[in-house]
Scaffold this motif. Structure first.
Motif, short mmCIF file in Angstrom:
data_model
loop_
_atom_site.label_atom_id
_atom_site.label_comp_id
_atom_site.label_asym_id
_atom_site.label_seq_id
_atom_site.Cartn_x
_atom_site.Cartn_y
_atom_site.Cartn_z
N VAL A 103 29.19 26.57 43.36
CA VAL A 103 29.56 27.58 44.29
C VAL A 103 28.98 29.15 43.77
CG1 VAL A 103 31.70 29.42 44.42
CG2 VAL A 103 32.16 26.96 44.10
N LEU A 104 28.17 29.81 44.65
CA LEU A 104 27.74 30.76 44.74
C LEU A 104 28.14 32.02 45.23
CD1 LEU A 104 24.25 29.27 46.31
CD2 LEU A 104 25.14 29.13 43.82
N ALA A 105 28.26 32.99 44.38
CA ALA A 105 28.93 34.46 44.95
C ALA A 105 28.33 35.56 44.52
CB ALA A 105 30.42 34.20 44.72
N ASP A 106 28.28 36.65 44.98
CA ASP A 106 28.03 38.01 44.49
C ASP A 106 28.90 38.49 43.31
OD1 ASP A 106 29.83 39.46 45.79
OD2 ASP A 106 28.52 39.96 47.23
N ALA A 107 28.52 39.53 42.66
CA ALA A 107 29.32 40.17 41.64
C ALA A 107 30.80 40.45 42.25
CB ALA A 107 28.34 41.47 41.03
N ALA A 108 31.02 40.96 43.47
CA ALA A 108 32.37 41.21 43.77
C ALA A 108 33.49 40.03 43.51
CB ALA A 108 32.45 41.49 45.37
N TYR A 109 32.70 38.74 43.39
CA TYR A 109 33.57 37.80 42.94
C TYR A 109 33.28 37.19 41.55
CZ TYR A 109 34.24 37.53 47.87
OH TYR A 109 34.69 38.10 49.20
N GLY A 110 32.22 37.33 41.27
CA GLY A 110 32.04 37.00 39.74
C GLY A 110 32.26 37.79 38.57
N ASN A 111 32.72 39.17 39.14
CA ASN A 111 33.23 39.94 37.83
C ASN A 111 34.61 39.80 37.92
OD1 ASN A 111 30.84 41.53 37.32
ND2 ASN A 111 32.04 43.34 37.49
N ASP A 112 35.40 39.05 38.61
CA ASP A 112 36.59 38.58 38.43
C ASP A 112 36.87 37.43 37.69
OD1 ASP A 112 39.37 37.56 38.94
OD2 ASP A 112 39.38 38.82 40.54
N ASN A 113 37.35 37.69 36.29
CA ASN A 113 37.33 36.24 35.50
C ASN A 113 38.35 35.48 35.90
OD1 ASN A 113 39.41 38.41 34.81
ND2 ASN A 113 39.70 37.28 32.81
N ARG A 114 39.58 35.77 36.87
CA ARG A 114 40.33 34.88 37.22
C ARG A 114 39.72 34.16 38.28
NH1 ARG A 114 44.71 39.36 38.43
NH2 ARG A 114 42.69 40.24 39.20
N PHE A 115 38.74 34.56 39.07
CA PHE A 115 37.97 33.80 40.01
C PHE A 115 37.09 32.81 39.14
CE2 PHE A 115 34.09 33.22 42.61
CZ PHE A 115 34.76 32.58 43.70
N ARG A 116 36.39 33.06 38.15
CA ARG A 116 35.59 32.15 37.47
C ARG A 116 36.40 31.01 36.70
NH1 ARG A 116 33.83 36.98 35.69
NH2 ARG A 116 34.28 36.62 33.37
N ASP A 117 37.49 31.87 36.17
CA ASP A 117 38.32 30.51 35.41
C ASP A 117 38.99 29.60 36.42
OD1 ASP A 117 38.15 31.90 33.07
OD2 ASP A 117 39.99 32.98 33.19
N GLY A 118 39.51 29.98 37.51
CA GLY A 118 39.78 29.19 38.54
C GLY A 118 38.84 28.13 38.89
N LEU A 119 37.39 28.42 39.15
CA LEU A 119 36.57 27.70 39.55
C LEU A 119 36.44 26.54 38.23
CD1 LEU A 119 33.54 30.14 40.72
CD2 LEU A 119 35.23 28.18 42.17
N HIS A 120 36.34 26.95 36.98
CA HIS A 120 36.29 26.17 35.96
C HIS A 120 37.39 25.24 36.04
CE1 HIS A 120 35.24 24.93 31.64
NE2 HIS A 120 36.57 25.20 31.59
N GLU A 121 38.51 25.66 36.30
CA GLU A 121 39.91 24.76 36.21
C GLU A 121 39.71 23.54 37.44
OE1 GLU A 121 43.03 27.36 36.69
OE2 GLU A 121 42.84 28.31 34.97
N LEU A 122 39.07 24.13 38.26
CA LEU A 122 38.78 23.13 39.55
C LEU A 122 37.41 22.20 39.22
CD1 LEU A 122 39.14 25.32 42.54
CD2 LEU A 122 40.78 23.39 42.00
N GLY A 123 36.78 22.35 38.04
CA GLY A 123 35.77 21.35 37.49
C GLY A 123 34.54 21.69 38.45
N LEU A 124 34.42 23.16 38.83
CA LEU A 124 33.12 23.32 39.70
C LEU A 124 32.61 24.05 38.93
CD1 LEU A 124 34.97 24.45 43.06
CD2 LEU A 124 33.98 22.28 42.54
N GLU A 125 30.89 24.00 39.13
CA GLU A 125 30.01 24.68 38.51
C GLU A 125 29.82 25.89 39.42
OE1 GLU A 125 26.46 22.24 38.24
OE2 GLU A 125 27.26 21.17 36.40
#
Length: 160
Positions: A103-125
């Motif tokens: 998944v690719l995203a800019d800092a508006a999304y990447g700065n949100d740790n819940r977003f990053r944690d959610g991607l990790h929980e889904l098993g996504l790089e």
């Protein structure tokens, strides 16, 4: 096929269109009256194509029953941050067994740790932007608590 998360601003002069408020508009490069839509696109070397698209309803709109009613916003629509909308779009694709890809995203999304944690929980790089002020720690290393302040100034708040 990477998933590209982004949002698009639509400048608006009035204030009656659903979701219009003064907010950052990428098209204009500044804060202005606009509507924002969060999108998720899949990409190959040849092309990209949108697979999810949702209007962002700012909190000021979501909490104003009169305004919602006048504009015809359904009662079941609730406030969600842009990263929450994007993560929901990604979860739906995972549930539909779309082949997994970074998944690719800019800092508006990447700065949100819940977003990053959610991607990790889904098993996504993922490869996301973060602001230069964002602190990062290696896996299994936790941040130190904030230093206590002197007698002047505000007391340090506990980390969440």
């Amino acid at each position: 096929m990477p998933g590209i998360v982004d949002d698009t601003g639509f400048p608006k002069k009035g204030k009656h269109s659903v979701g219009v408020t003064r907010q950052y508009c990428g098209q204009l490069g500044k804060q202005e009256n606009c509507r924002i839509a969060v999108s998720l696109s899949l990409a190959t070397e040849q092309a990209s194509f949108p697979v999810a698209y949702q209007l962002y309803l700012p909190e000021i709109w979501a909490q104003d029953p009169r305004r919602r009613n006048e504009a015809g916003v359904p009662k079941e629509i609730r406030f969600q941050t842009k990263p929450e909308i994007a993560l929901e779009q990604i979860r739906l694709l995972v549930e539909e067994d779309v082949p997994r890809a970074p998944v690719l995203a800019d800092a508006a999304y990447g700065n949100d740790n819940r977003f990053r944690d959610g991607l990790h929980e889904l098993g996504l790089e993922y490869a996301v932007g973060v602001q230069c002020s964002t602190s990062v720690w290696p896996p299994s290393v936790t941040p130190l608590p904030p230093k206590a302040r002197g007698a002047t100034g505000r007391a340090a708040e506990a980390a969440a």
